[in-house]
Write an enzyme that holds these catalytic residues in place. Structure first.
Site, PDB file in Angstrom:
ATOM      1  N   LYS A   1      11.573 -16.948  -3.552  1.00 62.13           N
ATOM      2  CA  LYS A   1      10.723 -16.192  -2.639  1.00 62.13           C
ATOM      3  C   LYS A   1      10.195 -17.128  -1.567  1.00 62.13           C
ATOM      4  CE  LYS A   1       9.309 -12.052  -1.760  1.00 62.13           C
ATOM      5  NZ  LYS A   1      10.288 -10.987  -1.503  1.00 62.13           N
TER       6      LYS A   1
ATOM      7  N   SER B   1      13.261  -6.767  -1.083  1.00 63.63           N
ATOM      8  CA  SER B   1      11.864  -6.894  -1.481  1.00 63.63           C
ATOM      9  C   SER B   1      11.221  -5.505  -1.561  1.00 63.63           C
ATOM     10  CB  SER B   1      11.120  -7.820  -0.516  1.00 63.63           C
ATOM     11  OG  SER B   1      10.038  -8.442  -1.176  1.00 63.63           O
TER      12      SER B   1
END
Length: 597
Positions: free
Chosen positions: A193, A392
């Site tokens: 991430k 996401s």
């Protein structure tokens, strides 16, 4: 004095009469424009669809008001993928249209998948037995990829082709922040991430480098295979051309030697090529239709059977509209939830295709949309069609669907959560001399102040990390429930890792590689519909609403363009800082954009 008042009154009366006459003439002009715009275009026999491949191609075109050109507010530089696909399909099905002439090659696409979808539609047109000719002064790489499907590709004598492969560098602002005594405190879950790294590192992490190389190589491999097939060369030959592109093209004729084009000609000569394809004499006029005329072309298609709704969800996912300075389209959580609830309650809608093209955004808004989709799914089938991005938060809202169809070059996954909190303690206290003191009823009563201005805020960061951990756990549960996996299985492929759809298929993040049409067919199948038609949602903004809002939007667009021109490469990072002030603290968002030129 009497003469003064007399002449003054006469002048005022003259202005009033002039204003009335001007108003009447203005209304007559507007009425004429509306009347002329209402007459449908017509394709004469032996016609050509002229596809101007310049400007910017986004997921969906916005509605223009009919007076925009007269008012000087028309923006023809933005094309909607939905309109391009419709126009190409109409050209394929209209017996009077013989071929497509692709003119120009300076288009930019909001993602590699968008360019791929346009090319796939053109290939389908070509496979119907019709021809495609392409000509440009220059070809940007994405435009060349699209144009490479043509039967013949030509370029101007002084033209150039951008053919170098995919890549780019990202910005890292940590060094700048260190100089001014400012820093970002990041809490995240998922070693991939990497959205936080542009403000917490000075270079790319190995995990981020791994995932970026994987999806870029995947997209480029797909593009090379498509271009090699059309140009009748090998993938290895094209890859070598890309590696040598800076050195190999000493003259425009070298493009022909490399088999990127079929000829080098001047603009007037391309007309002879097209006339030859049409089988008409040199002194005859070519019947041409533009994109707008193709969209206005009268078709015999009638609505049959039940309705399959296509709901377009594209842009960043946000809790509330951003400032008017930001002119990008976005998915507003509350508005989208309301729309989905209406589709759930509409008995005329038998199935829903959610068209997702989003890098994610607010984790809170994403979860609210997920909940609305799960409720919608209880009443009717829901199929997701992934565009350029469904990553996401964009993946979170896709997860509850009965079935997920993705374009081969869709960027998806990125299942992870992060939060970024600015800390200005060094700037404010050490450099500016501002100190803080106060009282509170409880230990963490000044939690927000400590996060931003205190040097010792370890307890507050620990709490924020637990908040992010909880968000990640919820994300895992959402994906596990939607995809029929365990949370452990999801965690194994999550960690914020970005996947190209061809790699996401075997790990069960998507069910099928295909187009929006494939998703519609699947939705109809799940709803047991033998005959069906589609309807697009949400409705585009009407021209009157657009007219009323145009002044503010125009102002934002103008300022936006001026900032881009002035700041150059610094525009994007500075705008991200501005947007961060308006974003939800908890983010499920992709760490990059993949606009191709």
């Amino acid at each position: 004095m009497k003469d003064f008042f007399k002449y003054t009154l006469a002048t005022i009366c003259g202005f009033v009469i002039l204003a009335i006459i001007a108003g009447i003439m203005f209304m007559i002009s507007l009425a004429g424009m509306v009347a002329s715009g209402s007459a449908p275009a017509k394709a004469e026999k032996n016609s050509v669809f002229v596809l101007n491949l310049n400007g910017y191609v986004s997921e969906r075109a916005e509605e223009d008001n009919p007076f925009s050109e007269l008012l000087g507010q028309a923006d023809m530089s933005v094309m909607g993928l939905d309109e391009l696909m419709k126009a190409i399909k109409t050209a394929k099905e209209n017996s009077n249209i013989e071929g497509i002439y692709i003119e120009g090659g300076a288009a930019s696409f909001d993602s590699p998948a968008t360019a791929q979808q346009v090319r796939d539609a053109l290939k389908d047109f070509k496979n119907s037995g019709k021809w495609i000719i392409a000509y440009a002064d220059q070809y940007l790489q994405g435009s060349y990829y699209v144009a490479s499907v043509a039967d013949s590709i030509f370029i101007n004598q002084t033209g150039m082709i951008d053919f170098k492969g995919l890549g780019g560098k990202g910005y890292y602002l940590t060094g700048l922040y260190e100089k001014i005594g400012f820093k970002y405190q990041a809490t995240r879950v998922g070693k991939y991430k990497s959205a936080v790294e542009s403000v917490t590192r000075k270079d790319m992490s190995e995990n981020d480098r791994e995932q970026r190389e994987a999806y870029l190589q995947g997209i480029w491999k797909h593009w090379l295979a498509d271009m090699a097939e059309s140009r009748k060369v090998t993938v290895e030959q094209l890859n070598q051309v890309a590696d040598d592109s800076i050195m190999v093209f000493a003259s425009v004729d070298d493009y022909k030697v490399s088999k990127l084009i079929d000829g080098v000609i001047y603009p007037d000569e391309i007309k002879k090529v097209i006339k030859g394809k049409l089988g008409i004499a040199d002194d005859k006029t070519i019947n041409q239709l533009t994109l707008s005329e193709m969209l206005d072309l009268k078709t015999e298609e009638k609505k049959k059977g039940e309705e399959v709704a296509i709901y377009y969800a594209y842009g960043e996912i946000i809790d509330a509209p951003l400032s008017s300075f930001n002119t990008e389209h976005a998915i507003v959580g509350s508005t989208t939830v309301e729309d989905l609830n209406k589709l759930a309650a509409d008995d005329d809608v038998k199935a829903v295709v959610l068209r997702v093209n989003s890098p994610g955004g607010s984790a809170t808004a994403s979860e609210q949309i997920w909940h609305a989709l799960k409720q919608l799914k209880e009443k009717k089938p829901v199929v997701v069609s992934m565009g350029g991005y469904a990553a996401s938060g964009g993946y979170m809202i896709s997860a509850p669907a009965n079935y997920i169809v993705a374009e081969p070059t869709t960027v998806t996954g990125s299942i992870g959560i992060f939060a970024l909190i600015p800390n200005a303690s060094e700037l404010v206290t050490d450099k500016l001399g501002i100190t803080w003191d106060g009282v509170s009823t409880n230990k963490y009563g000044d939690y927000e102040t400590n996060l931003i201005f205190a040097k010792d805020n370890e307890a507050e960061i620990k709490y924020l990390q637990s908040y992010v951990d909880r968000g990640y756990d919820t994300f895992l549960s959402i994906v596990a429930d939607g995809r029929g996996l365990t949370k452990e299985q999801v965690h194994e492929i999550a960690q914020g890792r970005v996947w190209i759809a061809t790699d996401a298929l075997p790990i069960k993040l998507v069910d099928q590689l295909g187009s929006l049409d494939d998703a519609v067919k699947k939705a109809a199948e799940l709803a047991s519909l033998e005959e069906y038609h589609t309807a697009s949602y949400p409705a585009k903004t009407g021209w009157m609403d657009a007219l009323l809002a145009s002044a503010e939007k125009k102002k934002g667009s103008y300022l936006d363009e001026e900032m881009k021109e002035m700041l150059g490469d610094l525009y994007e990072p500075l705008m991200e800082v501005r947007k961060d002030r308006q974003r939800n603290r908890l983010q499920a968002r992709l760490p990059f954009s993949l606009t191709v030129k």
